[in-house]
Motif scaffolding. Structure first.
Motif, PDB file in Angstrom:
ATOM      1  N   ILE A 148       0.836  -1.197   0.000  1.00  0.00           N
ATOM      2  CA  ILE A 148       0.000   0.000   0.000  1.00  0.00           C
ATOM      3  C   ILE A 148       0.875   1.254   0.000  1.00  0.00           C
ATOM      4  N   LEU A 149       1.943   1.255   0.790  1.00  0.00           N
ATOM      5  CA  LEU A 149       2.839   2.410   0.834  1.00  0.00           C
ATOM      6  C   LEU A 149       3.479   2.686  -0.526  1.00  0.00           C
ATOM      7  N   LYS A 150       3.852   1.640  -1.234  1.00  0.00           N
ATOM      8  CA  LYS A 150       4.442   1.829  -2.563  1.00  0.00           C
ATOM      9  C   LYS A 150       3.426   2.457  -3.519  1.00  0.00           C
ATOM     10  N   LEU A 151       2.191   1.988  -3.450  1.00  0.00           N
ATOM     11  CA  LEU A 151       1.133   2.595  -4.258  1.00  0.00           C
ATOM     12  C   LEU A 151       0.892   4.033  -3.826  1.00  0.00           C
ATOM     13  N   ALA A 152       0.878   4.254  -2.514  1.00  0.00           N
ATOM     14  CA  ALA A 152       0.611   5.586  -1.976  1.00  0.00           C
ATOM     15  C   ALA A 152       1.666   6.602  -2.423  1.00  0.00           C
ATOM     16  N   LYS A 153       2.910   6.167  -2.481  1.00  0.00           N
ATOM     17  CA  LYS A 153       3.975   7.083  -2.895  1.00  0.00           C
ATOM     18  C   LYS A 153       3.811   7.474  -4.360  1.00  0.00           C
ATOM     19  N   GLY A 154       3.325   6.537  -5.170  1.00  0.00           N
ATOM     20  CA  GLY A 154       3.047   6.865  -6.564  1.00  0.00           C
ATOM     21  C   GLY A 154       1.912   7.866  -6.686  1.00  0.00           C
ATOM     22  N   VAL A 165     -17.048   4.814  10.384  1.00  0.00           N
ATOM     23  CA  VAL A 165     -17.381   5.994   9.591  1.00  0.00           C
ATOM     24  C   VAL A 165     -16.891   5.778   8.161  1.00  0.00           C
ATOM     25  N   THR A 166     -17.452   6.527   7.230  1.00  0.00           N
ATOM     26  CA  THR A 166     -17.011   6.453   5.841  1.00  0.00           C
ATOM     27  C   THR A 166     -15.944   7.525   5.594  1.00  0.00           C
ATOM     28  N   PRO A 167     -15.108   7.356   4.587  1.00  0.00           N
ATOM     29  CA  PRO A 167     -14.035   8.333   4.346  1.00  0.00           C
ATOM     30  C   PRO A 167     -14.567   9.735   4.050  1.00  0.00           C
ATOM     31  N   GLU A 168     -14.046  10.721   4.763  1.00  0.00           N
ATOM     32  CA  GLU A 168     -14.418  12.116   4.536  1.00  0.00           C
ATOM     33  C   GLU A 168     -13.176  13.001   4.422  1.00  0.00           C
ATOM     34  N   LEU A 169     -12.067  12.367   4.113  1.00  0.00           N
ATOM     35  CA  LEU A 169     -10.834  13.065   3.776  1.00  0.00           C
ATOM     36  C   LEU A 169     -10.332  12.499   2.456  1.00  0.00           C
ATOM     37  N   LEU A 170      -9.696  13.322   1.645  1.00  0.00           N
ATOM     38  CA  LEU A 170      -9.112  12.829   0.396  1.00  0.00           C
ATOM     39  C   LEU A 170      -8.174  11.659   0.675  1.00  0.00           C
ATOM     40  N   GLU A 171      -7.295  11.828   1.657  1.00  0.00           N
ATOM     41  CA  GLU A 171      -6.312  10.791   1.974  1.00  0.00           C
ATOM     42  C   GLU A 171      -6.979   9.524   2.502  1.00  0.00           C
ATOM     43  N   ALA A 172      -8.081   9.670   3.221  1.00  0.00           N
ATOM     44  CA  ALA A 172      -8.797   8.507   3.738  1.00  0.00           C
ATOM     45  C   ALA A 172      -9.429   7.709   2.599  1.00  0.00           C
ATOM     46  N   GLN A 173      -9.981   8.413   1.622  1.00  0.00           N
ATOM     47  CA  GLN A 173     -10.555   7.719   0.468  1.00  0.00           C
ATOM     48  C   GLN A 173      -9.463   7.002  -0.325  1.00  0.00           C
ATOM     49  N   ILE A 174      -8.319   7.653  -0.481  1.00  0.00           N
ATOM     50  CA  ILE A 174      -7.201   7.033  -1.193  1.00  0.00           C
ATOM     51  C   ILE A 174      -6.738   5.779  -0.457  1.00  0.00           C
ATOM     52  N   LEU A 175      -6.595   5.871   0.870  1.00  0.00           N
ATOM     53  CA  LEU A 175      -6.167   4.704   1.648  1.00  0.00           C
ATOM     54  C   LEU A 175      -7.139   3.549   1.473  1.00  0.00           C
ATOM     55  N   ASP A 194      -5.999   0.082  -0.251  1.00  0.00           N
ATOM     56  CA  ASP A 194      -6.160  -1.126   0.558  1.00  0.00           C
ATOM     57  C   ASP A 194      -6.985  -2.155  -0.198  1.00  0.00           C
ATOM     58  N   ASP A 195      -8.087  -1.710  -0.771  1.00  0.00           N
ATOM     59  CA  ASP A 195      -8.968  -2.594  -1.530  1.00  0.00           C
ATOM     60  C   ASP A 195      -8.268  -3.121  -2.774  1.00  0.00           C
ATOM     61  N   LEU A 196      -7.524  -2.265  -3.450  1.00  0.00           N
ATOM     62  CA  LEU A 196      -6.803  -2.674  -4.662  1.00  0.00           C
ATOM     63  C   LEU A 196      -5.782  -3.756  -4.360  1.00  0.00           C
ATOM     64  N   ASP A 197      -4.956  -3.536  -3.346  1.00  0.00           N
ATOM     65  CA  ASP A 197      -3.900  -4.507  -3.028  1.00  0.00           C
ATOM     66  C   ASP A 197      -4.492  -5.840  -2.569  1.00  0.00           C
ATOM     67  N   ALA A 198      -5.534  -5.790  -1.745  1.00  0.00           N
ATOM     68  CA  ALA A 198      -6.168  -7.019  -1.287  1.00  0.00           C
ATOM     69  C   ALA A 198      -6.801  -7.767  -2.455  1.00  0.00           C
ATOM     70  N   SER A 199      -7.448  -7.038  -3.358  1.00  0.00           N
ATOM     71  CA  SER A 199      -8.101  -7.670  -4.511  1.00  0.00           C
ATOM     72  C   SER A 199      -7.086  -8.358  -5.414  1.00  0.00           C
ATOM     73  N   ILE A 200      -6.000  -7.669  -5.715  1.00  0.00           N
ATOM     74  CA  ILE A 200      -4.966  -8.254  -6.574  1.00  0.00           C
ATOM     75  C   ILE A 200      -4.407  -9.513  -5.936  1.00  0.00           C
ATOM     76  N   ASN A 201      -4.172  -9.474  -4.626  1.00  0.00           N
ATOM     77  CA  ASN A 201      -3.626 -10.636  -3.930  1.00  0.00           C
ATOM     78  C   ASN A 201      -4.582 -11.811  -3.966  1.00  0.00           C
ATOM     79  N   MET A 202      -5.875 -11.568  -3.735  1.00  0.00           N
ATOM     80  CA  MET A 202      -6.856 -12.654  -3.748  1.00  0.00           C
ATOM     81  C   MET A 202      -7.029 -13.253  -5.149  1.00  0.00           C
ATOM     82  N   ILE A 203      -7.117 -12.382  -6.149  1.00  0.00           N
ATOM     83  CA  ILE A 203      -7.295 -12.864  -7.516  1.00  0.00           C
ATOM     84  C   ILE A 203      -6.067 -13.644  -7.978  1.00  0.00           C
TER      85      ILE A 203
END
Length: 319
Positions: free
Chosen positions: A167-173, A262-272, A276-285
């Motif tokens: 996630i951190l590697k994606l976040a830095k991009g 709570v649901t994300p109400e910050l830009l950074e929270a939505q990105i996280l 998180d969902d992207l990395d977990a999905s790729i790993n499961m698939i």
């Protein structure tokens, strides 16, 4: 040298030492008892069923044990499984160390520690930096050895730290591409978002949920620890910095149906949440496709709304 679990082909006889990752006693439609196993070695995991299991079998074969099995590799609903002919406990002189059969992260612990350490230097906000350092120090060993989940994604030793680093590697991009993003907040949230799993889960061998994990969940657990760390560091609980960091953790599952208070109400929270969902999905698939023949569909993946995925026969040039 004996074969690894994933090296056995369909209809091939299996003769191997394996780790019992899970063992669940169940009752079949005919009223007879059976044990549903998940076996593991460092090549991967395969399910298997011991039909007509006795009460002694249920007491004998437990999660976290190394056992010897004889059987045949079969397929059930598109997934590999073992038809067990015989299973026994190991004897003196035979392999019996669970750690040698476990899957591990694709980075060494020292590599993961170095990456996390370097990233913390990039968290320039002092409040977030101090809290991240305090909580990582508290959970240092567990963070780098625990899985990220009991099943689903990154369910192997070191999976928690490896998932966090992905996630951190994606976040830095993302932070590099979008200058409006606050990197310090995104990185701090990413490091802390799943840290509560060091309390929620029992460990890398025969992973199960602890009482605290079942009753509270990792999101509530780490939120409480952030507040405790703030008290310890004499950081104002009502400061905006602390509220923003807590929101990152509390909202990272995205919607309340998935466990977010709570649901994300910050830009950074939505990105996280998205990363998180992207990395977990790729790993499961990826895990499901590794068990799928080319030109066919994977099994349905529980963590992906029970969707199945196609594995193409053709490969791009250079693969």
């Amino acid at each position: 040298m004996s074969k690894k679990l994933k090296e056995y082909q369909l209809d091939e006889d299996i003769d191997a030492f394996v780790l019992i990752k899970s063992a669940d006693a169940r009752i079949a439609k005919n009223g007879k008892q059976f044990i549903s196993f998940v076996f593991e070695d460092n090549s991967g995991e395969i399910g298997g069923k011991l039909w007509g299991a006795s009460n002694d079998d249920v007491k004998t074969f437990k999660s976290g044990q190394v056992v010897h099995i004889n059987g045949k590799r079969e397929a059930y609903q598109g997934s590999p499984q073992i038809k067990i002919n015989h299973i026994r406990q190991t004897e003196n002189g035979e392999p019996n160390d669970p750690s040698s059969f476990m899957q591990h992260a694709q980075m060494t612990r020292s590599e993961m520690e170095e990456y996390i350490s370097q990233t913390i230097f990039e968290i320039i906000n002092p409040t977030w930096n101090r809290i991240v350092r305090t909580l990582l120090k508290k959970h240092q060993d567990e963070f780098f050895t625990y899985p990220a989940a009991k099943t689903n994604h990154h369910a192997y030793a070191g999976g928690l730290a490896f998932h966090t680093i992905s996630i951190l590697k994606l976040a830095k991009g993302v932070a590099k591409l979008y200058p409006q993003v606050n990197p310090s907040l995104l990185y701090a949230g990413a490091i802390l978002h799943d840290l509560g799993k060091t309390t929620e889960l029992s460990g890398p061998v025969a992973t199960s949920y602890t009482s605290e994990g079942d009753l509270l969940g990792h999101i509530s657990i780490i939120d409480g620890e952030i507040v405790e760390a703030a008290d310890q560091l004499k950081i104002n609980q009502h400061s905006e910095d602390l509220l923003l960091l807590r929101h990152m953790v509390l909202s990272h599952h995205g919607i309340k149906e998935y466990g977010s208070p709570v649901t994300p109400e910050l830009l950074e929270a939505q990105i996280l949440h998205d990363l998180d969902d992207l990395d977990a999905s790729i790993n499961m698939i990826t895990g499901a496709l590794n068990d799928t023949e080319s030109g066919s569909f994977s099994k349905r993946i529980f963590g992906m709304d029970r969707n199945k995925f196609y594995k193409p026969e053709s490969k791009e040039k250079g693969e």
